[in-house]
Scaffold this motif. Sequence first.
Motif, PDB file in Angstrom:
ATOM      1  N   GLU A 101     -24.433  14.864  27.446  1.00  0.00           N
ATOM      2  CA  GLU A 101     -24.219  14.328  26.046  1.00  0.00           C
ATOM      3  C   GLU A 101     -22.875  14.672  26.164  1.00  0.00           C
ATOM      4  O   GLU A 101     -22.305  15.217  26.742  1.00  0.00           O
ATOM      5  N   LYS A 102     -22.538  13.827  24.711  1.00  0.00           N
ATOM      6  CA  LYS A 102     -20.611  14.243  24.784  1.00  0.00           C
ATOM      7  C   LYS A 102     -20.392  15.561  25.013  1.00  0.00           C
ATOM      8  O   LYS A 102     -19.372  16.168  25.872  1.00  0.00           O
ATOM      9  N   GLU A 103     -21.177  16.064  24.166  1.00  0.00           N
ATOM     10  CA  GLU A 103     -21.102  17.699  23.949  1.00  0.00           C
ATOM     11  C   GLU A 103     -21.892  18.110  24.110  1.00  0.00           C
ATOM     12  O   GLU A 103     -22.640  18.592  23.746  1.00  0.00           O
ATOM     13  N   SER A 104     -20.995  19.623  24.435  1.00  0.00           N
ATOM     14  CA  SER A 104     -22.740  20.590  25.763  1.00  0.00           C
ATOM     15  C   SER A 104     -23.010  21.572  24.141  1.00  0.00           C
ATOM     16  O   SER A 104     -22.090  21.685  22.937  1.00  0.00           O
ATOM     17  N   THR A 118     -29.333  18.721  28.801  1.00  0.00           N
ATOM     18  CA  THR A 118     -28.192  18.107  27.709  1.00  0.00           C
ATOM     19  C   THR A 118     -26.430  18.343  28.124  1.00  0.00           C
ATOM     20  O   THR A 118     -25.979  17.470  27.484  1.00  0.00           O
ATOM     21  N   THR A 119     -26.209  19.086  29.105  1.00  0.00           N
ATOM     22  CA  THR A 119     -24.968  18.771  29.993  1.00  0.00           C
ATOM     23  C   THR A 119     -24.587  17.771  30.380  1.00  0.00           C
ATOM     24  O   THR A 119     -22.916  17.391  30.137  1.00  0.00           O
ATOM     25  N   GLN A 134     -22.726   6.683  32.735  1.00  0.00           N
ATOM     26  CA  GLN A 134     -22.762   7.904  33.447  1.00  0.00           C
ATOM     27  C   GLN A 134     -23.082   7.543  34.436  1.00  0.00           C
ATOM     28  O   GLN A 134     -23.653   7.302  35.345  1.00  0.00           O
ATOM     29  N   LYS A 138     -24.504   3.059  29.008  1.00  0.00           N
ATOM     30  CA  LYS A 138     -23.628   3.973  28.954  1.00  0.00           C
ATOM     31  C   LYS A 138     -22.725   4.498  30.241  1.00  0.00           C
ATOM     32  O   LYS A 138     -21.538   4.700  30.119  1.00  0.00           O
TER      33      LYS A 138
END
Length: 176
Positions: A34-37, A30-31, A118, A116
């Motif tokens: 995703e954009k925010e932790s 998830t870290t 990333q 995305k």
Amino acid sequence: MDVFYAYTYSTAGWLSLQSLALIAVPEMMTTMLEKESRQPTDIETYLSRCLGFGLLTIAILTVMLTGSIPLTASITDPVTTDDSDPKAPYAVPTMQVTTVFHFISAGYAYAWWAEKGQFAFAMGMLVPGALASLGIWCALFASSNGKISRKTGADKRTTGFPFANKEAAKKHGKGL
């Protein structure tokens, strides 16, 4: 080292690396993605660890079924990937299934990376893509027994059609 075993061990290593990350640090996913932790939910942790155990199991099975680990009591017998070898009867099918798995994984990661952009998806695309390429190479060239001529060193299954090898024919006294 044989290319087939390099493929087997690198497949097992990649799957083990992914599984250990999922088992030990499920919040890392998830870290990274995703954009925010945030902390993962209990179900995300559970599913992450289940996937990790599944990947670890597949890694172990890949090494065992390809004959990389001899499953006999005798250590003196060499391990081969011959189709008639009773120690590794599932070597080629296991290689083919894992190659398809790597190809699908690389394609799926590419789709996410294209959307995305990333780095995690790029790594998830490059490593399985390389493993899929190596698996395809093994399926084409390393999984069959070559019929190598003792005289010429050439593969006997090849033909001269449509282009004959005139130099080899001259060398061995055969006219064309």
